[in-house]
Design an enzyme around this catalytic site. Structure first.
Site, PDB file in Angstrom:
ATOM      1  N   TYR A  46       0.859  -1.195   0.000  1.00 41.06           N
ATOM      2  CA  TYR A  46       0.000   0.000   0.000  1.00 41.06           C
ATOM      3  C   TYR A  46       0.889   1.236   0.000  1.00 41.06           C
ATOM      4  CZ  TYR A  46      -5.000  -0.574   0.143  1.00 41.06           C
ATOM      5  OH  TYR A  46      -6.298  -0.769  -0.208  1.00 41.06           O
ATOM      6  N   GLU A  48      -0.591   4.732  -0.536  1.00 40.07           N
ATOM      7  CA  GLU A  48      -1.447   5.912  -0.789  1.00 40.07           C
ATOM      8  C   GLU A  48      -0.641   7.183  -0.559  1.00 40.07           C
ATOM      9  OE1 GLU A  48      -5.060   5.624   1.421  1.00 40.07           O
ATOM     10  OE2 GLU A  48      -5.780   3.953   0.208  1.00 40.07           O
ATOM     11  N   ASP A 197      -6.608  13.761 -24.936  1.00 42.29           N
ATOM     12  CA  ASP A 197      -6.530  12.361 -24.534  1.00 42.29           C
ATOM     13  C   ASP A 197      -5.801  11.650 -25.673  1.00 42.29           C
ATOM     14  OD1 ASP A 197      -6.932   9.665 -24.191  1.00 42.29           O
ATOM     15  OD2 ASP A 197      -9.059   9.816 -23.698  1.00 42.29           O
ATOM     16  N   THR A 223      -3.390   6.274 -21.983  1.00 40.41           N
ATOM     17  CA  THR A 223      -3.192   4.945 -21.419  1.00 40.41           C
ATOM     18  C   THR A 223      -1.735   4.587 -21.706  1.00 40.41           C
ATOM     19  OG1 THR A 223      -3.924   3.964 -23.490  1.00 40.41           O
ATOM     20  CG2 THR A 223      -5.557   4.130 -21.742  1.00 40.41           C
ATOM     21  N   LYS A 226      -1.388   0.857 -25.132  1.00 38.67           N
ATOM     22  CA  LYS A 226      -1.730   0.784 -26.564  1.00 38.67           C
ATOM     23  C   LYS A 226      -0.444   0.918 -27.379  1.00 38.67           C
ATOM     24  CE  LYS A 226      -6.490   2.421 -25.977  1.00 38.67           C
ATOM     25  NZ  LYS A 226      -6.677   3.080 -24.686  1.00 38.67           N
ATOM     26  N   ARG A 232      -1.073  -2.340 -18.738  1.00 37.70           N
ATOM     27  CA  ARG A 232      -2.405  -1.731 -18.809  1.00 37.70           C
ATOM     28  C   ARG A 232      -2.522  -0.675 -17.706  1.00 37.70           C
ATOM     29  NH1 ARG A 232      -6.730  -2.992 -21.623  1.00 37.70           N
ATOM     30  NH2 ARG A 232      -5.494  -4.619 -22.626  1.00 37.70           N
TER      31      ARG A 232
HETATM   32  N1  DSN Z   1     -11.350   0.755 -25.420  1.00 35.69           N
HETATM   33  C1  DSN Z   1     -10.297   1.520 -26.047  1.00 35.69           C
HETATM   34  C2  DSN Z   1     -10.218   1.302 -27.505  1.00 35.69           C
HETATM   35  O1  DSN Z   1     -10.395   0.165 -27.928  1.00 35.69           O
HETATM   36  O2  DSN Z   1      -9.953   2.223 -28.246  1.00 35.69           O
HETATM   37  C3  DSN Z   1     -10.387   2.964 -25.730  1.00 35.69           C
HETATM   38  O3  DSN Z   1     -10.323   3.110 -24.361  1.00 35.69           O
END
Ligand code: DSN
Length: 416
Positions: A46, A48, A197, A223, A226, A232
């Site tokens: 933990y 925090e 984003d 994120t 990707k 993730r």
């Molecule tokens: N779910 C993602 C995508 O496939 O683009 C976006 O968060």
């Protein structure tokens, strides 16, 4: 692993990943080092709070892990501030809104059907319940248009302009958007902030192959799993140090509790991997493969969006007379994974759709070449037009992936 039920499922999923061609534009395969960090004992801790300001003892090494992740993120994206704690892109967006807005404030964003995201004001997301979203349209060709955006800024006087998309295949002029927002702000009663984003294109940004939104926006969310090819998770960046405290408090304690330090360790590894020339080589190959597949489908007379990034959209309704849902199922039955997607002006529902979204970040990590990307266009076309038998197509997919790298042993550099 001594839980046989889960062990069997992990083996089957690895087999599925190894035996298929992964074309879901938001997916990728992290290195073994990243996966080892994610599976590490850091999960037991933990922490925090933030480095040197924790609510728990025993954070000596955890602090160093998170500090490394922050420093590397700042270096990778040439920015002054990074928060590496968001558990996901949606959490990053929730925290970014809270840092910049008050409930009820107006946000100008792109609608999901045109390539936006659920957290960009969809009626089924928390975002639309808390803030007042209005949506700018694309132009007739399905492209972002700075004149339209400026007109909507002047008409709506939003508190926040939001750019960044999950199914937009063209380059984005963040600099142009900043100029239009500044021009609007010069005469607007409501100052408009700028949020990007960049989840889908973060790897392209990291490789220096497109404009860096951090240079122009007040806040940037992403994120890490990707095109960045990490674990993730989520990320928030900014060059506005005056926002740092607000963003930190919006992540913890406002929207999250204990940070996932095992994932943050994976992010730290990713941010270092992505600074290398090998990552830039990889990302150039992703762009080349995506374009090669798009262009081959166009050469075969199919309706595609064109592409300037890692994805494109195939209009399966016009090309083959079937929905995206059916096209996705047909391709899955021969070992090619894609996802159905709304296209600009779509007449079908979100669970049917007229389009398929196709991306090459994951396949390229396993070693897909430009020639193979062209062959993949052929496999897609032959499957959806039913010009070859499924047995034959399955065999061709199997033959192609048998020459690719194993997802379980991928290690950086991935052979770029
Ligand atoms: N779910 C993602 C995508 O496939 O683009 C976006 O968060």
């Amino acid at each position: 692993m001594n839980d046989q039920a889960i062990a069997n499922l992990l083996t089957l999923e690895a087999k599925r990943q190894n035996e298929g061609i992964e074309l879901i534009a938001s997916e990728n395969y992290p290195s073994k080092s990243v996966r080892e960090a994610q599976g590490s004992i850091l999960t037991a801790k933990y922490a925090e709070g933030y480095p040197q300001r924790r609510y728990y003892g025993g954070c000596e090494y955890i602090d160093k892990v998170e500090e490394l992740a922050i420093e590397r993120a700042k270096r990778l994206f040439s920015c002054a501030y990074a928060n590496v704690q968001p558990h996901s892109g949606s959490q990053a967006n929730a925290a970014a809104y809270h840092a910049l807005l008050r409930p009820g404030d107006k946000v100008l964003s792109l609608v999901l059907n045109d390539g936006g995201h659920l957290t960009h004001g969809s009626p089924v997301s928390f975002s639309s319940a808390t803030y007042h979203f209005v949506f700018y349209p694309l132009n007739d060709k399905g492209h972002l248009d700075l004149d339209i955006i400026e007109k909507w800024l002047d008409q709506e006087n939003p508190n926040l302009f939001l750019a960044g998309y999950s199914a937009y295949p063209y380059a984005i002029d963040f600099k142009g958007m900043r100029e239009r927002i500044d021009r609007h702000n010069a005469h607007s009663p409501t100052p408009c902030l700028f949020m990007v984003d960049m989840a889908h294109i973060a790897g392209i940004v990291a490789a220096g192959l497109c404009q860096n939104p951090v240079d122009y926006a007040d806040i940037v969310t992403s994120t890490t799993h990707k095109t960045l090819r990490g674990p993730r998770g989520g990320l928030i960046l900014s060059n506005r140090l005056d926002l740092a405290k607000k963003i930190d408090s919006a992540v913890f304690p406002y929207t999250q509790g204990g940070p996932l330090e095992h994932v943050i360790a994976g992010k730290a590894i990713t941010f270092l991997e992505d600074q290398s020339p090998a990552f830039k080589t990889y990302m150039k190959q992703v762009l080349e493969n995506t374009k090669a597949c798009n262009d081959e489908l166009a050469r075969r007379g199919r309706i595609v969006s064109g592409t300037e990034n890692h994805l494109f959209l195939l209009n399966v309704l016009e090309s083959y007379g079937i929905s995206g849902k059916v096209a996705q199922q047909e391709l899955e039955s021969i070992g090619i994974t894609t996802n159905k997607n709304m296209i600009h002006g779509d007449t079908l529902k979100p669970n049917e759709t007229s389009g398929l979204r196709i991306g090459f970040a994951a396949a390229t990590t396993r070693g897909c070449t430009k020639e193979e990307a062209i062959q993949i266009a052929g496999l897609i076309d032959d499957c959806l037009s039913k010009s070859k038998s499924k047995e034959q197509l399955k065999e061709e997919v199997h033959h192609m992936v048998s020459g690719w790298k194993d997802v379980m042993t991928l290690e950086f550099p991935m052979g770029e």
